[in-house]
Design a protein around this motif. Sequence first.
Motif, PDB file in Angstrom:
ATOM      1  N   THR A   1       0.826  -1.205   0.000  1.00 53.10           N
ATOM      2  CA  THR A   1       0.000   0.000   0.000  1.00 53.10           C
ATOM      3  C   THR A   1       0.859   1.253   0.000  1.00 53.10           C
ATOM      4  O   THR A   1       0.496   2.266  -0.609  1.00 53.10           O
ATOM      5  CB  THR A   1      -0.967  -0.012   1.208  1.00 53.10           C
TER       6      THR A   1
ATOM      7  N   SER B   1       1.629   1.929  -3.491  1.00 51.82           N
ATOM      8  CA  SER B   1       0.459   2.524  -4.153  1.00 51.82           C
ATOM      9  C   SER B   1       0.275   3.979  -3.738  1.00 51.82           C
ATOM     10  O   SER B   1      -0.106   4.820  -4.557  1.00 51.82           O
ATOM     11  CB  SER B   1      -0.803   1.730  -3.810  1.00 51.82           C
ATOM     12  N   LEU B   2       0.550   4.269  -2.475  1.00 53.81           N
ATOM     13  CA  LEU B   2       0.460   5.646  -1.982  1.00 53.81           C
ATOM     14  C   LEU B   2       1.480   6.529  -2.698  1.00 53.81           C
ATOM     15  O   LEU B   2       1.174   7.661  -3.088  1.00 53.81           O
ATOM     16  CB  LEU B   2       0.683   5.689  -0.473  1.00 53.81           C
TER      17      LEU B   2
ATOM     18  N   ALA C   1       0.087   7.322  -6.049  1.00 52.95           N
ATOM     19  CA  ALA C   1      -0.999   8.308  -5.952  1.00 52.95           C
ATOM     20  C   ALA C   1      -0.449   9.711  -5.735  1.00 52.95           C
ATOM     21  O   ALA C   1      -0.956  10.686  -6.294  1.00 52.95           O
ATOM     22  CB  ALA C   1      -1.956   7.920  -4.819  1.00 52.95           C
TER      23      ALA C   1
ATOM     24  N   ASP D   1      -3.127  12.664  -6.776  1.00 57.79           N
ATOM     25  CA  ASP D   1      -4.514  12.231  -6.608  1.00 57.79           C
ATOM     26  C   ASP D   1      -4.807  12.105  -5.107  1.00 57.79           C
ATOM     27  O   ASP D   1      -4.552  11.061  -4.505  1.00 57.79           O
ATOM     28  CB  ASP D   1      -4.717  10.898  -7.325  1.00 57.79           C
TER      29      ASP D   1
ATOM     30  N   ASN E   1      -7.552  11.837  -3.399  1.00 51.55           N
ATOM     31  CA  ASN E   1      -8.518  10.811  -2.989  1.00 51.55           C
ATOM     32  C   ASN E   1      -7.826   9.455  -2.842  1.00 51.55           C
ATOM     33  O   ASN E   1      -8.054   8.744  -1.859  1.00 51.55           O
ATOM     34  CB  ASN E   1      -9.671  10.720  -3.987  1.00 51.55           C
ATOM     35  N   ARG E   2      -6.984   9.093  -3.803  1.00 46.49           N
ATOM     36  CA  ARG E   2      -6.233   7.832  -3.704  1.00 46.49           C
ATOM     37  C   ARG E   2      -5.195   7.895  -2.587  1.00 46.49           C
ATOM     38  O   ARG E   2      -4.963   6.906  -1.902  1.00 46.49           O
ATOM     39  CB  ARG E   2      -5.566   7.494  -5.038  1.00 46.49           C
TER      40      ARG E   2
ATOM     41  N   LYS F   1      -7.070   7.188   0.571  1.00 42.23           N
ATOM     42  CA  LYS F   1      -7.462   5.774   0.620  1.00 42.23           C
ATOM     43  C   LYS F   1      -6.278   4.911   1.054  1.00 42.23           C
ATOM     44  O   LYS F   1      -6.394   4.086   1.967  1.00 42.23           O
ATOM     45  CB  LYS F   1      -7.969   5.338  -0.757  1.00 42.23           C
ATOM     46  N   HIS F   2      -5.129   5.114   0.426  1.00 42.25           N
ATOM     47  CA  HIS F   2      -3.957   4.293   0.738  1.00 42.25           C
ATOM     48  C   HIS F   2      -3.370   4.640   2.109  1.00 42.25           C
ATOM     49  O   HIS F   2      -2.912   3.750   2.830  1.00 42.25           O
ATOM     50  CB  HIS F   2      -2.902   4.427  -0.360  1.00 42.25           C
TER      51      HIS F   2
END
Length: 169
Positions: A118, A121-122, A125, A130, A132-133, A136-137
């Motif tokens: 994650t 992924s962060l 993002a 982004d 919002n992402r 989330k992450h």
Amino acid sequence: MKYNINTILTGSFFLLVFAGLAVAHYQNQDQDTDSKQDAETESITQPLELPTIMRMLMIDMHTINEGIFTQNFDLIEQGAANINDHPPLSDESRSLVQNTLGERMSQFGAYDKVVHGTADSLRGAAQNQDMNRVMKHYNMIQQGCVSCHAAFQEEIRYERLRRQARNRD
């Protein structure tokens, strides 16, 4: 006036010292870049004890948090990269965790994979700016950390302290 002259002079002195240190820091930042990168690479590859790594990860989470609140995607990316690329556990810490958790080590590993995956992924993002992402992450990383700590932290800490006390005797 509410403040006396000594307070104003003292405050001004410390402000000037701080400003001078900041200027000196930024002037020297461009020098010795290669040696700094070599030192950073060496420190990343050198194994560390579990409490040290956990403190570093906490600082990285604070960095991400600051980046979120200031919408500074570079800070968010830096914090996520640090989480994903933190130094390895020392042999002693790895042994402590493995011996303490036994068969539950796979659950510990699963939490670790969630946090690392994650964090990657962060980072992506943040590179795409982004928010919002990012959020989330970030929340997934935070939940992974808290879940792992709730499951194992007390037990691992107790065993580490027990071993330290035994070694002192």
